[in-house]
Design an enzyme around this catalytic site. Structure first.
Site, PDB file in Angstrom:
ATOM      1  CB  CYS A 150      -0.998   0.010   1.212  1.00 24.65           C
ATOM      2  SG  CYS A 150      -2.255  -1.262   1.444  1.00 24.65           S
TER       3      CYS A 150
HETATM    4  C1  BEZ Z   1       0.453  -4.621   1.848  1.00 27.40           C
HETATM    5  O1  BEZ Z   1       0.099  -3.626   1.515  1.00 27.40           O
HETATM    6  O2  BEZ Z   1       1.787  -4.884   1.640  1.00 27.40           O
HETATM    7  C2  BEZ Z   1      -0.373  -5.499   2.488  1.00 27.40           C
HETATM    8  C3  BEZ Z   1      -1.429  -5.009   3.076  1.00 27.40           C
HETATM    9  C4  BEZ Z   1      -2.297  -6.036   3.520  1.00 27.40           C
HETATM   10  C5  BEZ Z   1      -2.116  -7.233   3.690  1.00 27.40           C
HETATM   11  C6  BEZ Z   1      -0.847  -7.826   2.926  1.00 27.40           C
HETATM   12  C7  BEZ Z   1      -0.100  -7.111   2.258  1.00 27.40           C
END
Ligand code: BEZ
Length: 212
Positions: free
Chosen positions: A46
């Site tokens: 994210c």
């Molecule tokens: C991420 O943005 O890396 C992420 C967010 C939630 C679950 C797994 C990965």
């Protein structure tokens, strides 16, 4: 509530964002819009996505598209996380993020898919036209970061095809040849497409991009 489909009106809502309280339809005005969810603040994928959207903001602006993000984290979390995004991605977050801690918007847009994760939003994208209708939807899992260049490419296609009687073929990029839609007769195509067209099959007619 039945899930949203293409052509539906994007539901209106009021929400607190990192740029203040918004009424969604009022905030959109007459612009195109992209509403996208991410699973959680302070997560790696994210962080890269929001950094990239900030870097591409001028590309969305150029197309008359307003962009807004969302997660179920509260406003103070968004505001703290923005510092990390700015620091690690070499950018400045320059678009609002909805703090959807009561999950109202997430539920309204069916962004929580319980068999994937019952608490967090998946990576949803809604592209909304100036008529407030949903033109395109994408859903990615948490583990797969999106390609925002593809989202810009899709916007180019949506904006072109909303103005001309064309469709865009596989892997089309702005400036490439287009397909004449089958509701247009050859006779009308001659008038509508002064650059001409090639008829490969009755149903497959190719013309230079009309607005280039
Ligand atoms: C991420 O943005 O890396 C992420 C967010 C939630 C679950 C797994 C990965």
């Amino acid at each position: 509530m039945a899930s949203l489909r293409l052509g539906d009106t994007a539901p209106n809502f009021s929400a607190m964002t990192t740029e203040g309280l918004i009424m969604f339809h009022h905030w959109l005005g007459d612009n195109w819009g992209v509403l996208f969810s991410h699973p959680a603040d302070f997560t790696p994928v994210c962080t890269t996505e929001l950094g990239m959207v900030s870097k591409l903001k001028h590309e969305f602006d150029k197309r008359g598209v307003k962009v807004i993000g969302l997660s179920v984290d509260p406003l103070d979390s968004h505001n703290k996380w923005i510092n990390d995004i700015n620091e690690t991605q070499g950018t400045k977050v320059n678009f609002p993020m909805i703090a959807d801690d009561d999950k109202y918007v997430s539920m309204l847009y069916d962004m929580i898919h319980p068999n994937a994760d019952d608490k967090l939003t998946v990576r949803s994208v809604f592209i909304i036209g100036p008529d407030k209708k949903i033109k395109l939807m994408l859903t990615y899992p948490a583990s797969t970061g999106r390609d925002f260049f593809e989202i810009l490419r899709a916007i180019d296609s949506l904006q072109l095809t909303s103005n001309f009687s064309v469709a865009t073929p596989v892997n089309w990029r702005d400036g490439d040849d287009c397909i004449i839609v089958n509701s247009i007769s050859d006779e009308d195509a001659v008038k509508k497409f002064p650059k001409g067209f090639i008829k490969i099959k009755d149903y497959l007619r190719v013309t230079p991009q009309p607005n280039k």
